[in-house]
Design a protein around this motif. Sequence first.
Motif, PDB file in Angstrom:
ATOM      1  N   THR A 127       0.836  -1.201   0.000  1.00 17.34           N
ATOM      2  CA  THR A 127       0.000   0.000   0.000  1.00 17.34           C
ATOM      3  C   THR A 127       0.866   1.245   0.000  1.00 17.34           C
ATOM      4  OG1 THR A 127      -1.690  -1.186   1.255  1.00 17.34           O
ATOM      5  CG2 THR A 127      -1.861   1.216   1.169  1.00 17.34           C
ATOM      6  N   GLY A 128       0.703   2.080  -1.025  1.00 16.93           N
ATOM      7  CA  GLY A 128       1.390   3.365  -1.098  1.00 16.93           C
ATOM      8  C   GLY A 128       0.365   4.473  -1.226  1.00 16.93           C
ATOM      9  N   GLY A 129       0.820   5.642  -1.631  1.00 20.60           N
ATOM     10  CA  GLY A 129      -0.100   6.769  -1.709  1.00 20.60           C
ATOM     11  C   GLY A 129      -0.803   6.851  -3.047  1.00 20.60           C
ATOM     12  N   ILE A 130      -1.322   8.039  -3.341  1.00 17.93           N
ATOM     13  CA  ILE A 130      -2.059   8.290  -4.576  1.00 17.93           C
ATOM     14  C   ILE A 130      -1.177   8.989  -5.605  1.00 17.93           C
ATOM     15  CG2 ILE A 130      -4.117   9.400  -5.538  1.00 17.93           C
ATOM     16  CD1 ILE A 130      -4.684   7.068  -3.611  1.00 17.93           C
ATOM     17  N   VAL A 131      -0.140   9.684  -5.131  1.00 21.70           N
ATOM     18  CA  VAL A 131       0.782  10.411  -6.003  1.00 21.70           C
ATOM     19  C   VAL A 131       2.166   9.784  -5.873  1.00 21.70           C
ATOM     20  CG1 VAL A 131       1.840  12.656  -6.469  1.00 21.70           C
ATOM     21  CG2 VAL A 131      -0.554  12.532  -5.792  1.00 21.70           C
ATOM     22  N   GLY A 132       2.777   9.440  -6.999  1.00 21.72           N
ATOM     23  CA  GLY A 132       4.041   8.714  -6.968  1.00 21.72           C
ATOM     24  C   GLY A 132       5.202   9.493  -6.409  1.00 21.72           C
ATOM     25  N   SER A 133       5.157  10.825  -6.458  1.00 22.19           N
ATOM     26  CA  SER A 133       6.273  11.629  -5.954  1.00 22.19           C
ATOM     27  C   SER A 133       6.233  11.816  -4.437  1.00 22.19           C
ATOM     28  CB  SER A 133       6.300  12.994  -6.636  1.00 22.19           C
ATOM     29  OG  SER A 133       5.059  13.668  -6.489  1.00 22.19           O
ATOM     30  N   PRO A 249      -9.496  17.711 -15.519  1.00 22.30           N
ATOM     31  CA  PRO A 249      -8.076  17.737 -15.898  1.00 22.30           C
ATOM     32  C   PRO A 249      -7.902  17.673 -17.412  1.00 22.30           C
ATOM     33  CG  PRO A 249      -8.705  15.535 -15.182  1.00 22.30           C
ATOM     34  CD  PRO A 249      -9.909  16.407 -14.968  1.00 22.30           C
ATOM     35  N   PRO A 250      -6.805  18.205 -17.915  1.00 26.35           N
ATOM     36  CA  PRO A 250      -6.557  18.186 -19.364  1.00 26.35           C
ATOM     37  C   PRO A 250      -5.991  16.840 -19.809  1.00 26.35           C
ATOM     38  CG  PRO A 250      -4.795  19.360 -18.253  1.00 26.35           C
ATOM     39  CD  PRO A 250      -5.789  18.985 -17.190  1.00 26.35           C
ATOM     40  N   VAL A 251      -6.830  15.810 -19.764  1.00 24.44           N
ATOM     41  CA  VAL A 251      -6.409  14.467 -20.146  1.00 24.44           C
ATOM     42  C   VAL A 251      -7.084  14.089 -21.468  1.00 24.44           C
ATOM     43  CG1 VAL A 251      -5.925  13.694 -17.805  1.00 24.44           C
ATOM     44  CG2 VAL A 251      -8.250  13.504 -18.692  1.00 24.44           C
ATOM     45  N   PRO A 252      -6.473  13.200 -22.254  1.00 22.26           N
ATOM     46  CA  PRO A 252      -6.996  12.913 -23.594  1.00 22.26           C
ATOM     47  C   PRO A 252      -8.408  12.339 -23.610  1.00 22.26           C
ATOM     48  CG  PRO A 252      -4.744  12.103 -23.361  1.00 22.26           C
ATOM     49  CD  PRO A 252      -5.181  12.528 -21.999  1.00 22.26           C
ATOM     50  N   PHE A 253      -8.786  11.610 -22.565  1.00 24.99           N
ATOM     51  CA  PHE A 253     -10.093  10.963 -22.592  1.00 24.99           C
ATOM     52  C   PHE A 253     -11.225  11.857 -22.075  1.00 24.99           C
ATOM     53  CE2 PHE A 253      -7.995   9.765 -18.614  1.00 24.99           C
ATOM     54  CZ  PHE A 253      -8.962  10.046 -17.663  1.00 24.99           C
ATOM     55  N   LEU A 254     -10.913  13.106 -21.707  1.00 23.34           N
ATOM     56  CA  LEU A 254     -11.944  14.050 -21.296  1.00 23.34           C
ATOM     57  C   LEU A 254     -12.055  15.144 -22.354  1.00 23.34           C
ATOM     58  CD1 LEU A 254     -13.939  14.900 -19.020  1.00 23.34           C
ATOM     59  CD2 LEU A 254     -12.107  16.374 -18.141  1.00 23.34           C
ATOM     60  N   PRO A 255     -13.220  15.307 -22.974  1.00 21.01           N
ATOM     61  CA  PRO A 255     -13.372  16.353 -23.985  1.00 21.01           C
ATOM     62  C   PRO A 255     -12.974  17.725 -23.448  1.00 21.01           C
ATOM     63  CG  PRO A 255     -15.254  14.878 -24.028  1.00 21.01           C
ATOM     64  CD  PRO A 255     -14.448  14.495 -22.825  1.00 21.01           C
ATOM     65  N   GLU A 256     -12.410  18.537 -24.307  1.00 30.79           N
ATOM     66  CA  GLU A 256     -11.860  19.824 -23.904  1.00 30.79           C
ATOM     67  C   GLU A 256     -12.908  20.728 -23.264  1.00 30.79           C
ATOM     68  OE1 GLU A 256      -9.139  23.423 -25.843  1.00 30.79           O
ATOM     69  OE2 GLU A 256      -9.595  21.610 -27.001  1.00 30.79           O
ATOM     70  N   GLU A 257     -14.165  20.545 -23.625  1.00 28.41           N
ATOM     71  CA  GLU A 257     -15.207  21.395 -23.048  1.00 28.41           C
ATOM     72  C   GLU A 257     -15.318  21.240 -21.530  1.00 28.41           C
ATOM     73  OE1 GLU A 257     -19.372  19.644 -23.684  1.00 28.41           O
ATOM     74  OE2 GLU A 257     -18.154  18.582 -25.173  1.00 28.41           O
ATOM     75  N   TRP A 258     -14.787  20.121 -20.984  1.00 28.09           N
ATOM     76  CA  TRP A 258     -14.849  19.892 -19.547  1.00 28.09           C
ATOM     77  C   TRP A 258     -13.572  20.295 -18.825  1.00 28.09           C
ATOM     78  CZ3 TRP A 258     -19.395  19.220 -17.542  1.00 28.09           C
ATOM     79  CH2 TRP A 258     -20.409  18.655 -18.318  1.00 28.09           C
ATOM     80  N   HIS A 259     -12.544  20.651 -19.556  1.00 26.23           N
ATOM     81  CA  HIS A 259     -11.286  21.027 -18.916  1.00 26.23           C
ATOM     82  C   HIS A 259     -11.474  22.291 -18.082  1.00 26.23           C
ATOM     83  CE1 HIS A 259      -8.681  18.779 -22.138  1.00 26.23           C
ATOM     84  NE2 HIS A 259      -9.558  18.010 -21.536  1.00 26.23           N
ATOM     85  N   ASP A 308       0.984  12.598 -11.169  1.00 28.16           N
ATOM     86  CA  ASP A 308       2.211  13.263 -10.730  1.00 28.16           C
ATOM     87  C   ASP A 308       2.464  14.567 -11.482  1.00 28.16           C
ATOM     88  OD1 ASP A 308       2.414  11.022  -9.203  1.00 28.16           O
ATOM     89  OD2 ASP A 308       4.442  10.486  -9.818  1.00 28.16           O
ATOM     90  N   GLY A 309       2.144  14.586 -12.768  1.00 30.16           N
ATOM     91  CA  GLY A 309       2.433  15.770 -13.565  1.00 30.16           C
ATOM     92  C   GLY A 309       1.656  17.001 -13.146  1.00 30.16           C
ATOM     93  N   MET A 310       0.570  16.797 -12.410  1.00 29.29           N
ATOM     94  CA  MET A 310      -0.250  17.930 -11.977  1.00 29.29           C
ATOM     95  C   MET A 310       0.310  18.602 -10.722  1.00 29.29           C
ATOM     96  SD  MET A 310      -4.106  16.467 -12.627  1.00 29.29           S
ATOM     97  CE  MET A 310      -4.852  18.006 -12.051  1.00 29.29           C
ATOM     98  N   ILE A 345      -7.017  23.875 -10.960  1.00 27.21           N
ATOM     99  CA  ILE A 345      -6.910  22.589 -11.648  1.00 27.21           C
ATOM    100  C   ILE A 345      -6.133  21.577 -10.819  1.00 27.21           C
ATOM    101  CG2 ILE A 345      -4.778  23.081 -12.919  1.00 27.21           C
ATOM    102  CD1 ILE A 345      -7.853  21.493 -14.531  1.00 27.21           C
ATOM    103  N   GLN A 346      -5.239  22.078  -9.922  1.00 26.03           N
ATOM    104  CA  GLN A 346      -4.409  21.179  -9.124  1.00 26.03           C
ATOM    105  C   GLN A 346      -5.039  20.804  -7.786  1.00 26.03           C
ATOM    106  OE1 GLN A 346      -3.349  24.307 -10.068  1.00 26.03           O
ATOM    107  NE2 GLN A 346      -1.682  24.027 -11.550  1.00 26.03           N
ATOM    108  N   THR A 347      -6.127  21.450  -7.421  1.00 27.92           N
ATOM    109  CA  THR A 347      -6.752  21.154  -6.128  1.00 27.92           C
ATOM    110  C   THR A 347      -7.436  19.793  -6.171  1.00 27.92           C
ATOM    111  OG1 THR A 347      -7.047  23.454  -5.483  1.00 27.92           O
ATOM    112  CG2 THR A 347      -8.569  21.855  -4.527  1.00 27.92           C
ATOM    113  N   ALA A 348      -7.224  19.020  -5.097  1.00 27.66           N
ATOM    114  CA  ALA A 348      -7.781  17.670  -5.013  1.00 27.66           C
ATOM    115  C   ALA A 348      -8.620  17.547  -3.748  1.00 27.66           C
ATOM    116  CB  ALA A 348      -6.652  16.644  -4.985  1.00 27.66           C
ATOM    117  N   VAL A 349      -9.881  17.228  -3.925  1.00 29.91           N
ATOM    118  CA  VAL A 349     -10.773  16.897  -2.817  1.00 29.91           C
ATOM    119  C   VAL A 349     -11.099  15.410  -2.961  1.00 29.91           C
ATOM    120  CG1 VAL A 349     -12.998  17.308  -1.725  1.00 29.91           C
ATOM    121  CG2 VAL A 349     -11.728  19.217  -2.739  1.00 29.91           C
TER     122      VAL A 349
END
Length: 457
Positions: A127-133, A249-259, A308-310, A345-349
Motif C-alpha cells: 500500500t502506497g499513496g495516490i501520487v508517486g512523488s 483535468p486536461p487528459v486525452p479521454f476528457l473532452p476539452e469542453e470539460w477542462h 504526478d504531472g499535476m 486545476i491542481q486542487t484535489a478533494v
Amino acid sequence: MNATSFDALREQVRGQVITADDADYDAARAVHNGMIDKRPAAVVRVSQVADVIAAVNHARDNGMPVAIRGGGHSGPGFGTADDAVVVDFSATRGVRVDPAGKTARTEAGATWADFNHATHAFGLATTGGIVGSTGVSGLTLGGGIGYLDRKYGLSCDNLLSADVVTADGKFLTASETENEDLFWALRGGGGNFGVVTSLEFRLHPVDMVHAGIIIYPLEHAETVAKFYRENVAAAPREFGAFLAFHQGPPVPFLPEEWHGKPVCIVVGMWTGDPAEGPARWQPFLDAAPVAGSMVGPMPYPALNSAFDGMYPKGLLAYWKAAFLTELNDGAINAHLEYGKRVPSIQTAVHIYPIDGAVHDVGIADTAFPNRNARFSPVIACHWADPAESAANIAWVRDFAAALQPYSETAGYINFMDGDDTSRVAENYGPNYGRLQEIKGKYDPGNLFRVNQNIQPQ
C-alpha cells in the motif's frame, strides 16, 4: 550560527553540508510546498547512516532542532525549519527487493514511484499513496492511505522493521522483536521519535490491475456520491476506489469542453480476477452520465503515478483532513457545496475508503488509532499565484468547518497543516498517552519537534 560553525560537521560526513554561504542554499532549502520559505542553519544531504548520526549529534549539541526531509511533500513544510539542521535524504533512494521473501527494504529518501518501480519488476507491491512523488517514509510514518488499503491495510500495517537514529545518536532497529515500543510508535506517530534511515515492508502479489478513472458532470455528483457510498460498502476488498471533486483535468479521454470545469470523479482499481474487472467498473459507468472515462488493464505503478504531472514542486499548498464513520448525506452535501467551487486545476478533494483490512488491526495495535472510521476525506488545495493564497486558504478552512459536524474528532495526520498542531492529542485519541511515554523515552528533549509534535511525558 554561522557557516564556519559547520566546518567540524563537514569533516564528519560524506554527503554535503549546505549553508547560507553556499550557492545552492536556496535550492537546498526549498520543499515541495511553495508557500514555505524557511532558512535552516544547514541542509545536510546525507549519503549514509553515519552522516545522519553526525548531523543529529551536531544539532543536539548545539541546541538546534532537526527537520527530516524524505520526499519533501509535507503540506506544512516540515522538511525544513528556521535555524534547524535539515537531514535531507534526497540522495538516498535505493530499494532492494527480496522476491522470494516478498519483502522490500527502502532508503528513507525513496518516493512511491521509486518503490513501485523496484517492486513491480517482480509483480509485487504494498500500500502506497495516490501520487508517486510522495515520500515512502513520511506517508508510512503517518499511517499511509492508498489504493490497496482495503485489501492489504495501511502502509504502516505492512511495515516489518525500521532503522532509526535516535536523539542520543544511537542506531536502533525497531520491529516486532526489537525495540517493540518504538516500532509501535513509528506506525502512525510520524517523525517524532528519531530519524528513520530505512524501512522494510511486506509485499503482496499486485501486477496488472483493472483501473478506472471516470469523470462525471458536477450536476450528477449527488447521484454518483450516493451510488459510490453503497457500492464501496458492498464491494470485495480487492476493489479500492476513491470519490473526488476536481476541475476537469486536461487528459486525452476528457473532452476539452470539460477542462477546468468542476467535475466529480471516481478513481481506483480492481486487483482480483482480471476477468471480473469490466464487470466491477460497469456499474459506475451506468450510475450517471459520464463526461469522460478511462477503464482497463494498467500496471499498478502507472495508476499510482497518473497524477504526478499535476503536482510539480513549487506549487502553493494548504491542506485539511478528517475521518468519517459514514459518508452520510450531510457529509455529501458539504462536498457538493464546496466541490462546485474547487479553486484550481491542481486542487484535489478526495474521499478515501479505509475499511476492509484497515479494520482488521485494533485501535491500540499501532499508533494509528482511527480504525473505526470508514472514510478519510482530504482537502488538498494547490495553486500557483500567491495573490490567490488568502482566498484559497479561506475556502479550505470553510470547507473543513462545514464537514466538521459529520466528522470524528480526529483527523489524518498526513494531511494536517501547520495550524493544526494544537489538534495532535485529539488526532491520536486513546493512543496519545502511550505516545507521550515513548517520546519521553527516546526523545526527552524534543529534538524532533518539526512535525505534528507529540510532547514528551
